[in-house]
Design an enzyme around this catalytic site. Structure first.
Site, PDB file in Angstrom:
ATOM      1  N   ASP A 403       5.261  -8.238   6.528  1.00 24.39           N
ATOM      2  CA  ASP A 403       5.551  -7.541   5.285  1.00 24.39           C
ATOM      3  C   ASP A 403       5.106  -6.091   5.441  1.00 24.39           C
ATOM      4  O   ASP A 403       4.466  -5.728   6.435  1.00 24.39           O
ATOM      5  CB  ASP A 403       4.802  -8.233   4.138  1.00 24.39           C
ATOM      6  CG  ASP A 403       5.036  -7.558   2.809  1.00 24.39           C
ATOM      7  OD1 ASP A 403       6.167  -7.147   2.543  1.00 24.39           O
ATOM      8  OD2 ASP A 403       4.064  -7.428   2.046  1.00 24.39           O
ATOM      9  N   THR A 405       4.259  -3.493   2.312  1.00 28.91           N
ATOM     10  CA  THR A 405       3.308  -2.990   1.326  1.00 28.91           C
ATOM     11  C   THR A 405       2.083  -3.884   1.274  1.00 28.91           C
ATOM     12  O   THR A 405       2.179  -5.074   1.019  1.00 28.91           O
ATOM     13  CB  THR A 405       3.969  -2.928  -0.060  1.00 28.91           C
ATOM     14  OG1 THR A 405       5.136  -2.121   0.025  1.00 28.91           O
ATOM     15  CG2 THR A 405       3.014  -2.357  -1.075  1.00 28.91           C
ATOM     16  N   ARG A 601       7.192   6.845  -2.160  1.00 26.76           N
ATOM     17  CA  ARG A 601       7.847   5.903  -3.063  1.00 26.76           C
ATOM     18  C   ARG A 601       8.350   6.682  -4.272  1.00 26.76           C
ATOM     19  O   ARG A 601       7.555   7.284  -4.994  1.00 26.76           O
ATOM     20  CB  ARG A 601       6.865   4.813  -3.481  1.00 26.76           C
ATOM     21  CG  ARG A 601       6.306   4.042  -2.323  1.00 26.76           C
ATOM     22  CD  ARG A 601       4.953   3.418  -2.658  1.00 26.76           C
ATOM     23  NE  ARG A 601       5.021   2.393  -3.676  1.00 26.76           N
ATOM     24  CZ  ARG A 601       5.169   1.095  -3.434  1.00 26.76           C
ATOM     25  NH1 ARG A 601       5.255   0.682  -2.178  1.00 26.76           N
ATOM     26  NH2 ARG A 601       5.203   0.224  -4.407  1.00 26.76           N
ATOM     27  N   ARG A 817      15.469  -4.217   2.185  1.00 31.39           N
ATOM     28  CA  ARG A 817      16.018  -4.781   0.952  1.00 31.39           C
ATOM     29  C   ARG A 817      16.180  -6.296   1.053  1.00 31.39           C
ATOM     30  O   ARG A 817      17.192  -6.865   0.662  1.00 31.39           O
ATOM     31  CB  ARG A 817      17.359  -4.140   0.629  1.00 31.39           C
ATOM     32  CG  ARG A 817      17.255  -2.738   0.044  1.00 31.39           C
ATOM     33  CD  ARG A 817      16.473  -2.724  -1.231  1.00 31.39           C
ATOM     34  NE  ARG A 817      16.595  -1.453  -1.952  1.00 31.39           N
ATOM     35  CZ  ARG A 817      15.685  -1.004  -2.786  1.00 31.39           C
ATOM     36  NH1 ARG A 817      14.576  -1.674  -2.977  1.00 31.39           N
ATOM     37  NH2 ARG A 817      15.862   0.137  -3.411  1.00 31.39           N
ATOM     38  N   LYS A 823      13.380 -13.612   3.819  1.00 31.07           N
ATOM     39  CA  LYS A 823      12.286 -13.540   4.784  1.00 31.07           C
ATOM     40  C   LYS A 823      12.071 -14.893   5.453  1.00 31.07           C
ATOM     41  O   LYS A 823      11.933 -14.982   6.679  1.00 31.07           O
ATOM     42  CB  LYS A 823      10.998 -13.096   4.088  1.00 31.07           C
ATOM     43  CG  LYS A 823      10.995 -11.652   3.612  1.00 31.07           C
ATOM     44  CD  LYS A 823       9.643 -11.285   2.996  1.00 31.07           C
ATOM     45  CE  LYS A 823       9.610  -9.837   2.538  1.00 31.07           C
ATOM     46  NZ  LYS A 823       8.299  -9.441   1.987  1.00 31.07           N
ATOM     47  N   ASN A 846       5.322 -12.794  -2.736  1.00 30.97           N
ATOM     48  CA  ASN A 846       6.665 -12.796  -2.168  1.00 30.97           C
ATOM     49  C   ASN A 846       6.663 -13.093  -0.672  1.00 30.97           C
ATOM     50  O   ASN A 846       7.728 -13.242  -0.076  1.00 30.97           O
ATOM     51  CB  ASN A 846       7.361 -11.459  -2.426  1.00 30.97           C
ATOM     52  CG  ASN A 846       6.591 -10.299  -1.839  1.00 30.97           C
ATOM     53  OD1 ASN A 846       5.359 -10.285  -1.863  1.00 30.97           O
ATOM     54  ND2 ASN A 846       7.297  -9.325  -1.312  1.00 30.97           N
TER      55      ASN A 846
END
Length: 1331
Positions: A403, A405, A601, A817, A823, A846
């Site tokens: 991942d 972030t 961001r 995206r 994933k 997530n």
């Protein structure tokens, strides 16, 4: 359901450890419910009906109770249930069967205790472990079930245990009180009609009935209806408190229990965790079955020998050795002999193997937990091994899925830049000039946050002079959010946001004079330039992935001015009717692109003034949509879309999320270990590319970066094939095999015109995918970036092989995206097609599906809570610790486990096969060589501890060398150290000691027990041989190794002499017959001569083979150990700093806004998921690291490991188009030292080199030459050891080399051989070192 008057519920990011069992209950019997009672087959629940304050009515539906039971046993059931579970293991059942056979006197040559003692020991150890685990589960269950809760019963609040709470009860929750376990901040409010029922008398008379959806695992939605007083009221997720929440900012609230126990959404989400097994586990199970077959074969051979011997020779002895009844012919004798040999040879089946493996894994887990170099002092978080079953698989990882972030970035946001009315603020200063000072907001705003950093004073001046656009900009930031505020004292504000982005934006508005003070369910109070203003909060329009925006509608209480404020990802709903507005949109769009190119961001801000009529009309439509029984979400989305039109653009924000410390260096080192890293992010394409450059996954020196962005299956297939053809073309050009034009490039590896395949693009006829061996041999460094919509097509069944073939030929892959489901699908795809070990790492909810799908899941304990940690197998707080977890602990665990298994099978075969060969000397009569006590104690006393010590503590090279030489990791990826071939060699390797021991001549001793003399001699020789063998196999000696190895040997002699002593014979004359046999046997010199000769015959071939192997075909670890010897003799220059801590190497420059060195790439770096703007995926800081990575891009052409890797992939079952394995990971080629180019210099020694040290890469068909030291330099300066893949990665560590132990694996003789080779070649030119 919430029934309080004023309710604001938030949930902390961190969950107390005592609540963990609530989230992931341990495995339980399928017949058991969570309440512990045997449940009937549950009917399918279509809808749930709950009536308040009516237990009798609700009990008719037999809803689940709130009692939690995660334990498996109780005092009565523990023994039978645990034994039943243990005897489901094949090995345990087998030994129980042998125990039964041993009770039959006609076939048993051994006493029953030779089997029952090891079996009882194994069962007892396992039972103690299971009982301990279940005790803690009982303790946790009791703590949860006995928690007190205030329940409204017969008009008064009474304290009830949590387990006694029932569906339909009304309970009272107070501030900071648990409901029971969730993780992110949420705002909840009661239904308006029940918000006035704050009095106990009113609540006692409340008899409303709720009809809602059945229990499910959807945390973000709830659909129900409240029927009360002949009216119905819509219930949504905003009216629900989920189990696990903590009440914040509210003094107290009352709630109606809708779901309890296993029906709660958190319990519904826990599911059954998939049990993960390693490849070594699967191989061990296969080998045990093979050993069973091998045992049967040996029994059949010996039974046939018995039949032949009894028929041809045995009849000659019938007069004084008659057959025992009921044997009456040679065939029946052979049948009984078969079972007798099954009993005698049973030790070939390793009964203690699984217990020993668990003990070793437990030790490895503690080493991970105790590693101080993986401890984060900033957050006081150590590394944690949450499982003990996957340690060795950490040494076999080939693919990492990460991942972004919070995993690669810090997830700590700072307001960096903004664009207001076409004017940009916060521009970076000249990195060579003076740096601006941090602004002091205190004189201007006493409520400012002192930790807020901003450097552009022009923005502050615009606020001070009263610029209208600037004021509207920050007013919007102070209103359009879901942040909660706590003000413990006047002016001391504490913001609690559901995402760090919102917290950063509200804090920025606070410092520039627009302070968010507090909120209620219907109001927002701010302080604007020192003046208190209260806004009526009319509606919050939730974010979703279709609209990609969130809005807040409110009005100024004093003036009744209605306004709709919007934060949006894209510029799609703005008013552009005039040239001025279009110009502003173009300028703002350019600013957004620039911010995204800097890795920030971004978010666009706008507003719209509403009239009262407009608000009333829209409000009525919104209410009807919210009350809709069907298609409620679609109708709400349509209402949201209606009001979010014709917005006036205000500007844009840019937030920086800095990379974690050491991320680029970690990714580079893992790439050198041939580990491929895929980043799965929610960012858009342009930002994803910047992420890759910041993390050093992408470099400007790459051959090419391919962009896959097609919108159809055909266009995606076409782009993938075009990329694959381009790789083959450039690989041939690079290798000089084919000349061609490389085409026109835009720089940074991008080809002009590549990317989108849309509209009227001409469809090309693409050739079929190339063969797998061609993709395996691709040279050059390629990268792939694929968009989410393209990935959706690439994951289709008929496209998977195309995507895998192309992506796996690339050094780096970035999927942007992507959704959480995608994933997990990407991970499953690689597991399916590449048959490789995968690792997934993330920090948020997530990432849970991805973590559970991978072979190994790693959770980062960061800002996003601990959902990922709870679902993970390993956890720590910084991504950089992954390097040590894999290259040190993972490699060591794999090495130790492989050495343990090889030796374990060796010692068992060496012990057991003596009986096999002895059968040819005793007429196949099933007689044993050893006495029964030696047979009982051999595996559990004499040889158990040394092999455990080796399996727990052994190392081949120090941890620092493992990090400096990433190529040491590759044997684990290829599974070279323990496989079917290595395990099958255990029997031939043990043949020499088996034959020597069974064929040893019986010394002439003054004792009547010739057989016992032979047994003592054979047993002593066997114990000495296996002890010397493990001493040779041990690569790292500790005090524990010495005590266990030599102590076990001494224990053997002590026990043997004690068992044959006069004392025991006097106490147990019927059990110990051979009085003094051991003493008299061991006093004879000829016995020791026999033992010495047997030991020499067994050990000398092993030494010779290993010497030749080191001399002719050294492994990489042998070469590294040689450099270790050189380092121990000659210290390197004092100025060289080697070390482990990453302090001072931050991947982000200390300067505030340094200029970016690479080209600018546009895109937006902001992403949401639905649910009050919860930010799941986002951009990251793109600043270049100050640490140069030039040497990481070099690549060697071939090596023996690469050859094996190509062979491995050529034999996989992957279709031709799906086997595109990339070329080997880059490493420094053989050549002159380039220490001046990069701090990542190779190992330095005080062994100089000849003036001209230009060397070339060796061919893959050549055997790598043995290591040899170069001649010393005249001036004593250290030169680089040109070692091909040996070129280390420079790290910082606290000290030098680990002392002792590294060269004892082959004994002192091996050291002498290495030194002799060094002296022999000292006068020659430097020898090239290779793998």
């Amino acid at each position: 359901m919430v029934t309080a008057r004023k309710v604001k519920m938030t949930v902390p990011k961190d969950i107390p450890e005592k609540w963990f069992p609530l989230v992931f209950p341990l495995k339980r019997n399928k017949q058991k419910g969570l309440n512990g009672a045997t449940s009937k087959k549950k009917r399918t629940e279509e809808e749930r009906k709950v009536r308040a304050n009516d237990r009798e009515y609700n009990e008719k539906f037999q809803y689940a109770s709130n009692c939690i039971m995660t334990s498996k046993y109780n005092i009565v059931t523990f023994l039978p249930v645990n034994l039943f579970e243990q005897f489901q293991e094949v090995a345990n059942t087998y030994f129980l069967f042998l125990l039964i056979l041993q009770l039959i006197p006609q076939i048993s040559s051994l006493s029953w205790f030779t089997t029952i003692v090891p079996l009882a020991l194994v069962l007892s150890i396992t039972a103690v472990k299971d009982a301990t685990d279940d005790y803690f589960r009982h303790k946790s269950d009791s703590q949860v079930n006995n928690r007190q809760s205030q329940v409204l019963i017969r008009g008064s609040l009474q304290n009830e245990k949590w387990m006694n709470v029932r569906v339909g009860d009304i309970i009272k929750l107070e501030n900071n009180q648990f409901v029971a376990v969730k993780s992110n901040m949420k705002v909840r409010q009661s239904v308006s009609v029940t918000s006035e029922l704050g009095d106990q008398n009113n609540l006692a008379s409340f008899n409303g009935e709720v009809v809602c959806e059945p229990p499910n695992n959807k945390l973000d939605r709830f659909c129900g209806t409240l029927y009360w007083r002949d009216k119905k009221y819509t219930l949504s997720n905003q009216n629900m408190l989920l189990r696990g929440c903590v009440l914040r900012n509210t003094e107290a609230c009352y709630g109606l229990v809708i779901f309890a126990g296993p029906d709660t959404k958190l319990m519904q989400n826990s599911g059954r965790t998939k049990f993960k097994r390693t490849s070594i586990d699967r191989l061990m199970n296969t080998l045990v079955l093979w050993i069973f077959g091998f045992l049967v074969c040996m029994g059949v051979i010996l039974a046939l020998g018995n039949a032949v011997w009894e028929r041809e020779v045995g009849f000659l002895f019938q007069s004084y050795l008659p057959w025992d009844p009921p044997v009456d012919n040679f065939l029946f004798s052979a049948f009984l002999s078969f079972w007798s040999y099954v009993i005698i040879l049973n030790t070939v089946v390793p009964i203690s193997l699984y217990v020993s493996v668990e003990v070793i894994r437990l030790g490895h887990s503690y080493f991970i937990n105790w590693d101080q170099q993986m401890f984060c002092s900033q957050c006081n978080t150590p590394a944690e091994a949450r499982t003990t079953t996957l340690n060795e698989e950490l040494g076999q990882v080939e693919y990492i899925f990460s991942d972004k972030t919070g995993t690669l970035t810090q997830n700590i946001m700072s307001f960096n830049k903004c664009s207001i009315n076409g004017q940009t603020y916060g521009e970076g200063s000249d990195p060579l000039g003076p740096q601006p000072m941090k602004l002091d907001f205190t004189p201007f705003n006493p409520l400012a946050d002192p930790d807020f950093c901003f450097y552009d004073d022009t923005l502050l001046e615009a606020v001070k002079v009263g610029d209208t656009h600037t004021h509207k900009f920050f007013r919007l930031l102070s209103l359009c959010h879901t942040v909660m505020s706590e003000e413990k004292s006047e002016g001391e504000l504490l913001y609690k946001a559901q995402s760090p982005d919102e917290g950063a934006l509200v804090t920025a508005a606070r410092n520039f004079g627009f302070v968010f003070r507090s909120r209620t369910p219907g109001t927002i109070t701010t302080t604007e330039m020192g003046r208190s203003v209260t806004y009526t909060l009319l509606a919050i329009l939730d974010f979703n992935n279709i609209r990609k925006r969130m809005s807040v509608i409110g009005c100024v209480t004093q003036r009744a001015e209605y306004v709709c404020t919007v934060k949006e990802l894209t510029l799609c709903c703005w008013r552009d009717s005039t040239p001025a507005t279009r110009k502003l949109m173009n300028i703002t769009s350019d600013h957004l692109n620039e911010y995204a190119a800097d890795g920030l961001r971004t978010l666009a801000l706008a507003y719209r003034d509403l009239s009262e009529d407009e608000w009333e009309a829209w409000s009525e439509r919104h209410r009807s949509a919210a009350k809709a029984a069907s298609c409620r979400e679609d109708r709400l989305a349509a209402a949201y879309e209606q009001i979010e039109q014709d917005m006036v653009l205000l500007g844009a924000t840019a937030i920086e999320d800095k990379l974690q410390e050491g991320v680029p260096e970690t990714i580079a080192v893992l790439s050198l270990a041939n580990i491929k890293i895929w980043v799965l992010t929610g960012d858009k394409q342009e930002t994803a590319v910047n992420i890759g450059y910041s993390c050093k996954m992408l470099t400007d020196d790459m051959t090419e970066v391919f962009i896959i962005s097609g919108n159809t299956v055909q266009s995606v297939r076409q782009e993938l094939r075009r990329a694959r053809d381009r790789m083959i073309e450039m690989s041939r050009t690079r290798d000089g095999k084919e000349e061609g034009v490389e085409g026109c490039f835009m720089g940074n590896g991008f080809r002009e015109g590549q990317g989108d395949s849309r509209g009227g693009e001409k469809q090309l006829q693409c050739p079929p995918p190339p063969p797998s061996n061609l993709m395996d041999n691709i040279s050059g460094e390629f990268a792939l970036v694929i968009n989410g919509h393209s990935l959706a097509h690439a994951l289709e069944a008929d496209m998977e092989t195309e995507f895998v073939s192309t992506a796996c030929a690339c050094k780096a892959v970035i999927c942007c995206r992507v959704t959480p489901l995608q994933k997990a699908q990407v991970v499953e795809m690689i597991k399916k097609h590449k048959k490789a070990v995968t690792l997934a790492i993330g920090d948020g909810a997530n990432d849970v599906s991805m973590i559970k799908s991978a072979h190994i899941g790693v959770g980062i304990s960061g800002q996003e809570g601990i959902q990922a940690v709870l679902a993970s197998d390993y956890s720590f707080s910084q991504f950089r610790f992954l390097q040590r977890l894999l290259l040190v602990h993972g490699r060591w665990s794999y090495l130790r486990m492989c050495r343990f298994l090889c030796y374990f099978f060796y010692k068992n075969f060496a012990f057991t096969m003596v009986h096999f060969w002895f059968g040819f000397y005793c007429g196949f009569s099933a007689q044993t060589v050893y006495d029964q006590y030696f047979i009982t104690l051999y595996n559990i006393v004499y040889t158990s501890l040394p092999v455990l010590a080796m399996g727990i503590f052994d190392q081949d090279v120090p941890d620092q060398r493992s990090l400096e030489y990433p190529k040491l990791y590759e044997p684990g990826q290829l599974n070279l150290l323990f496989n079917k071939r290595e395990s099958s060699s255990a029997s031939p390797r043990a043949s020499t000691p088996q034959w020597c021991c069974s064929s040893s001549p019986v010394p002439s001793c003054p004792t009547p027990h010739k057989a016992q003399t032979f047994a003592v001699t054979t047993a002593t020789a066997l114990v000495i041989v296996v002890s010397v063998q493990i001493a040779l196999d041990t690569g790292f000696w500790t005090v524990i190794n010495h005590v266990f190895v030599w102590g076990s040997l001494g224990l053997y002699f002590s026990i043997m002499l004690a068992l044959q002593s006069q004392t025991l014979f006097g106490i147990f004359p019927n059990q110990f017959h051979f009085v003094g046999s051991a003493q008299s046997t061991l006093l004879q010199p000829v016995v020791w001569l026999t033992i010495a000769l047997a030991t020499a015959i067994c050990i000398v071939p092993v030494l010779a083979f290993r010497f030749l192997k080191v001399d002719l075909k050294p492994q990489l670890s042998d070469t590294v150990r040689y450099t270790q010897l050189v380092r121990q003799k000659k210290r390197k220059p004092a100025g060289r700093s080697v070390g482990g801590a990453w302090r001072g190497v931050g991947s982000v420059s200390e300067g505030r806004l340094g200029a970016r060195g690479s080209s600018r790439r546009s895109g937006y770096a902001f992403a949401h998921t639905e649910g009050f703007g919860e930010l799941i995926t986002s951009g990251k800081n793109m600043r270049l690291s100050s640490l140069a990575m030039a040497t990481f891009a070099s690549r060697h052409s071939s090596s023996w490991i690469d050859t094996l890797r190509r062979k491995k992939h050529s034999h996989t079952n992957t279709p031709p188009s799906a086997s595109g394995e990339s070329s080997p990971a880059p490493s420094c080629v053989l050549g002159p030292s380039r220490r001046s180019l990069t701090p990542h210099a190779p190992i330095e020694e005080e062994t100089g080199a000849a003036p001209d040290t230009q060397t070339a890469s060796t061919s893959s068909t050549q055997n790598p030459p043995a290591p040899a030291p170069a001649s010393e330099a005249d001036d004593g300066s250290a030169q680089t050891l040109n070692a091909g893949v040996l070129t280390p990665v420079a790290l910082r560590s606290q000290g030098g080399d680990s002392p002792g132990g590294w060269t004892i694996s082959l004994g002192a003789v091996q050291e002498a051989l290495l030194r002799w080779k060094g002296r022999a070649s000292a006068s020659n030119s430097p020898v090239k070192l290779a793998e």
